[in-house]
Design a protein around this motif. Structure first.
Motif, PDB file in Angstrom:
ATOM      1  N   HIS A 157     -15.476  79.182  70.431  1.00 49.78           N
ATOM      2  CA  HIS A 157     -14.900  79.594  69.427  1.00 49.78           C
ATOM      3  C   HIS A 157     -15.764  80.879  68.722  1.00 49.78           C
ATOM      4  O   HIS A 157     -17.169  81.110  69.244  1.00 49.78           O
ATOM      5  CB  HIS A 157     -15.094  78.547  68.080  1.00 49.78           C
ATOM      6  N   PRO A 158     -15.436  81.874  68.046  1.00 50.20           N
ATOM      7  CA  PRO A 158     -16.277  83.033  67.553  1.00 50.20           C
ATOM      8  C   PRO A 158     -17.171  82.489  66.583  1.00 50.20           C
ATOM      9  O   PRO A 158     -16.879  81.656  66.004  1.00 50.20           O
ATOM     10  CB  PRO A 158     -15.469  83.798  67.031  1.00 50.20           C
ATOM     11  N   ASP A 182      -9.430  89.915  63.149  1.00 49.25           N
ATOM     12  CA  ASP A 182     -10.293  90.560  62.443  1.00 49.25           C
ATOM     13  C   ASP A 182     -10.612  92.115  62.770  1.00 49.25           C
ATOM     14  O   ASP A 182     -11.544  92.535  62.204  1.00 49.25           O
ATOM     15  CB  ASP A 182     -11.594  89.744  61.937  1.00 49.25           C
ATOM     16  N   GLY A 183      -9.926  92.392  63.956  1.00 55.41           N
ATOM     17  CA  GLY A 183     -10.575  93.374  64.545  1.00 55.41           C
ATOM     18  C   GLY A 183     -11.944  93.487  65.395  1.00 55.41           C
ATOM     19  O   GLY A 183     -12.213  94.500  65.886  1.00 55.41           O
ATOM     20  N   PHE A 184     -12.509  92.383  65.609  1.00 59.12           N
ATOM     21  CA  PHE A 184     -13.699  92.169  66.295  1.00 59.12           C
ATOM     22  C   PHE A 184     -13.079  92.012  68.056  1.00 59.12           C
ATOM     23  O   PHE A 184     -12.225  91.541  68.164  1.00 59.12           O
ATOM     24  CB  PHE A 184     -14.279  91.074  66.120  1.00 59.12           C
ATOM     25  N   LEU A 185     -13.798  92.654  69.029  1.00 60.49           N
ATOM     26  CA  LEU A 185     -13.893  92.389  70.153  1.00 60.49           C
ATOM     27  C   LEU A 185     -15.081  91.369  70.670  1.00 60.49           C
ATOM     28  O   LEU A 185     -16.344  91.970  70.338  1.00 60.49           O
ATOM     29  CB  LEU A 185     -14.003  93.893  71.033  1.00 60.49           C
ATOM     30  N   ARG A 186     -14.729  90.508  71.159  1.00 60.61           N
ATOM     31  CA  ARG A 186     -15.858  89.437  71.506  1.00 60.61           C
ATOM     32  C   ARG A 186     -15.749  89.140  73.185  1.00 60.61           C
ATOM     33  O   ARG A 186     -14.680  89.057  73.602  1.00 60.61           O
ATOM     34  CB  ARG A 186     -15.731  88.152  70.677  1.00 60.61           C
ATOM     35  N   CYS A 187     -17.053  89.029  73.609  1.00 62.83           N
ATOM     36  CA  CYS A 187     -17.300  88.825  75.032  1.00 62.83           C
ATOM     37  C   CYS A 187     -17.862  87.260  75.178  1.00 62.83           C
ATOM     38  O   CYS A 187     -18.828  86.869  74.445  1.00 62.83           O
ATOM     39  CB  CYS A 187     -18.240  89.643  75.565  1.00 62.83           C
ATOM     40  N   PHE A 188     -16.990  86.477  75.953  1.00 60.92           N
ATOM     41  CA  PHE A 188     -17.381  85.096  76.210  1.00 60.92           C
ATOM     42  C   PHE A 188     -18.149  84.829  77.763  1.00 60.92           C
ATOM     43  O   PHE A 188     -17.421  85.271  78.598  1.00 60.92           O
ATOM     44  CB  PHE A 188     -16.498  84.051  75.768  1.00 60.92           C
ATOM     45  N   PRO A 190     -17.505  81.626  79.830  1.00 63.88           N
ATOM     46  CA  PRO A 190     -16.883  80.445  79.813  1.00 63.88           C
ATOM     47  C   PRO A 190     -17.507  79.339  80.450  1.00 63.88           C
ATOM     48  O   PRO A 190     -16.984  78.728  81.315  1.00 63.88           O
ATOM     49  CB  PRO A 190     -15.475  81.063  80.331  1.00 63.88           C
ATOM     50  N   VAL A 191     -18.780  79.082  79.885  1.00 64.86           N
ATOM     51  CA  VAL A 191     -19.515  78.015  80.598  1.00 64.86           C
ATOM     52  C   VAL A 191     -20.097  77.227  79.408  1.00 64.86           C
ATOM     53  O   VAL A 191     -20.669  77.786  78.401  1.00 64.86           O
ATOM     54  CB  VAL A 191     -20.703  78.539  81.475  1.00 64.86           C
ATOM     55  N   GLN A 192     -20.042  75.716  79.513  1.00 63.68           N
ATOM     56  CA  GLN A 192     -20.580  75.068  78.598  1.00 63.68           C
ATOM     57  C   GLN A 192     -22.282  75.469  78.203  1.00 63.68           C
ATOM     58  O   GLN A 192     -22.845  75.575  79.116  1.00 63.68           O
ATOM     59  CB  GLN A 192     -20.396  73.737  78.736  1.00 63.68           C
ATOM     60  N   GLY A 193     -22.436  75.513  76.919  1.00 54.14           N
ATOM     61  CA  GLY A 193     -23.627  75.957  76.567  1.00 54.14           C
ATOM     62  C   GLY A 193     -23.923  77.435  76.255  1.00 54.14           C
ATOM     63  O   GLY A 193     -24.940  77.606  75.922  1.00 54.14           O
ATOM     64  N   GLN A 194     -22.960  78.096  76.778  1.00 51.70           N
ATOM     65  CA  GLN A 194     -23.123  79.496  76.587  1.00 51.70           C
ATOM     66  C   GLN A 194     -21.966  80.088  75.513  1.00 51.70           C
ATOM     67  O   GLN A 194     -22.575  80.222  74.289  1.00 51.70           O
ATOM     68  CB  GLN A 194     -23.005  80.277  77.990  1.00 51.70           C
ATOM     69  N   GLY A 195     -20.894  80.514  75.899  1.00 51.06           N
ATOM     70  CA  GLY A 195     -19.916  80.856  74.663  1.00 51.06           C
ATOM     71  C   GLY A 195     -20.101  82.487  74.443  1.00 51.06           C
ATOM     72  O   GLY A 195     -20.040  82.971  75.442  1.00 51.06           O
ATOM     73  N   GLN A 196     -19.709  82.654  73.294  1.00 49.81           N
ATOM     74  CA  GLN A 196     -20.084  84.039  72.913  1.00 49.81           C
ATOM     75  C   GLN A 196     -21.442  84.591  72.890  1.00 49.81           C
ATOM     76  O   GLN A 196     -22.196  84.132  72.563  1.00 49.81           O
ATOM     77  CB  GLN A 196     -19.508  84.080  71.382  1.00 49.81           C
ATOM     78  N   ILE A 197     -21.312  85.728  73.592  1.00 51.36           N
ATOM     79  CA  ILE A 197     -22.682  86.436  74.081  1.00 51.36           C
ATOM     80  C   ILE A 197     -22.688  87.940  73.373  1.00 51.36           C
ATOM     81  O   ILE A 197     -24.014  88.264  72.998  1.00 51.36           O
ATOM     82  CB  ILE A 197     -22.680  86.728  75.481  1.00 51.36           C
ATOM     83  N   TRP A 198     -21.558  88.515  73.067  1.00 56.18           N
ATOM     84  CA  TRP A 198     -21.722  89.807  72.178  1.00 56.18           C
ATOM     85  C   TRP A 198     -20.490  90.131  71.488  1.00 56.18           C
ATOM     86  O   TRP A 198     -19.414  89.571  71.792  1.00 56.18           O
ATOM     87  CB  TRP A 198     -22.351  90.875  72.950  1.00 56.18           C
ATOM     88  N   TRP A 230     -14.216 102.186  75.655  1.00 53.99           N
ATOM     89  CA  TRP A 230     -15.351 101.958  75.482  1.00 53.99           C
ATOM     90  C   TRP A 230     -16.203 101.853  76.582  1.00 53.99           C
ATOM     91  O   TRP A 230     -15.837 101.405  77.658  1.00 53.99           O
ATOM     92  CB  TRP A 230     -15.516 100.442  74.786  1.00 53.99           C
ATOM     93  N   GLY A 231     -17.749 102.185  76.588  1.00 56.92           N
ATOM     94  CA  GLY A 231     -18.661 101.998  77.538  1.00 56.92           C
ATOM     95  C   GLY A 231     -18.989 100.426  77.715  1.00 56.92           C
ATOM     96  O   GLY A 231     -18.965 100.163  76.943  1.00 56.92           O
ATOM     97  N   ARG A 232     -18.658 100.150  78.991  1.00 56.70           N
ATOM     98  CA  ARG A 232     -18.965  98.748  79.232  1.00 56.70           C
ATOM     99  C   ARG A 232     -20.252  98.486  79.119  1.00 56.70           C
ATOM    100  O   ARG A 232     -20.995  97.284  78.444  1.00 56.70           O
ATOM    101  CB  ARG A 232     -18.393  98.210  80.823  1.00 56.70           C
ATOM    102  N   GLN A 233     -21.399  99.110  79.628  1.00 56.71           N
ATOM    103  CA  GLN A 233     -22.645  98.632  79.329  1.00 56.71           C
ATOM    104  C   GLN A 233     -23.298  98.995  77.985  1.00 56.71           C
ATOM    105  O   GLN A 233     -23.854  98.094  77.315  1.00 56.71           O
ATOM    106  CB  GLN A 233     -23.527  99.591  80.386  1.00 56.71           C
TER     107      GLN A 233
END
Length: 266
Positions: A157-158, A182-188, A190-198, A230-233
């Motif tokens: 979840h975000p 909400d117009g947000f771009l979110r990166c996940f 998909p591993v238990q214990g990690q989730g959304q990273i940025w 968008w620039g990936r890095q």
């Protein structure tokens, strides 16, 4: 409500059990059992199993008129339904989070049986592995599924509640890019214990209706009718294409990015 030993057992929204004598139509007593409401229950002889709005499944002994909590299990969300197997050795429990559990009645040890979305599925996407795909729903859940055994491997979840709209695997590293209402771009991851990273806040005006990512670029199509690169890095906006106010449903580059490519505004 359940009838046991001539007594009617009724659960309340405050999490109590009220006891009524059926023969004499008399209220006998009440006792607090769980918090956030007592939502379901099942009776097996002198044992009572109850599910609460706090996600707890409890086993109570009613032997000799003495009520005692003997076992307790914490599930993922509100316990909405409890049912006993014919041999009374197992319970099947359903939760508000879309999960179905098998529970042993002797000690309430449990095993996740199946998982599901609880909202409208807005988008699905395969990655490099044809046995796995991701899905996203309008309740804000992003799930990774394994087609080899039809099980959910990950649910994320975000950090800020929003409705999911679009999803795609990045072509290079298997991370999951997702667009939200909400117009947000979110990166996940998909591993238990990690989730959304940025996340990129306010990447579009309105929902991100489609997304694509590779090792160099991220492309988003928005409800505002704009395509953004968008620039990936760096995750910085490189260029924006504004056209007619279309709501994009699909986006994919028609070129293969190479080192040295530049964008120029007219």
């Amino acid at each position: 409500a359940h009838v046991a030993g001539g007594m009617l057992l009724v659960g309340t929204q405050s999490g109590e059990i009220c006891i009524f004598d059926v023969a004499s139509n008399i209220y006998r007593a009440s006792m607090p059992v769980t918090s956030n409401g007592l939502l379901c229950g099942a009776v097996d002889g002198d044992n009572l199993y109850v599910g609460g709005g706090d996600g707890k499944l409890k086993k109570l002994s009613m032997q000799n008129g003495q009520w005692q909590l003997t076992h307790e299990a914490q599930l993922d969300s509100k316990v909405m339904s409890v049912n006993l197997s014919n041999d009374c050795k197992e319970l099947i429990c359903g939760t508000a989070g879309g999960k179905l559990y098998r529970v042993l009645t002797n000690d309430l040890s449990f095993l996740l049986h199946s998982d599901a979305h609880t909202g409208v599925i807005m988008d699905v996407a395969f990655g490099a592995d044809s046995d796995k795909f991701v899905s996203i729903d309008d309740n804000g859940a992003l799930k990774l599924w394994d087609l080899s055994d039809y099980k959910c491997l990950f649910t994320g979840h975000p950090n800020k509640a929003a409705k999911g709209v679009s999803v795609a695997f990045a072509k290079d590293d298997g991370t999951v890019m997702s667009g939200w209402s909400d117009g947000f771009l979110r990166c996940f991851v998909p591993v238990q214990g990690q989730g959304q990273i940025w996340e990129i806040a306010n990447a579009t005006r309105g929902s991100i209706t489609t997304v694509y990512a590779d090792s160099n670029y991220i492309l988003t199509g928005g409800q505002d009718g704009a395509v953004r690169v968008w620039g990936r890095q760096t995750r910085q906006l490189l260029i924006q294409f504004n056209g007619k106010p279309f709501k994009f449903s699909l986006i994919s580059p028609l070129f293969r990015p190479k080192e040295g490519h530049r964008f120029r505004l007219p």
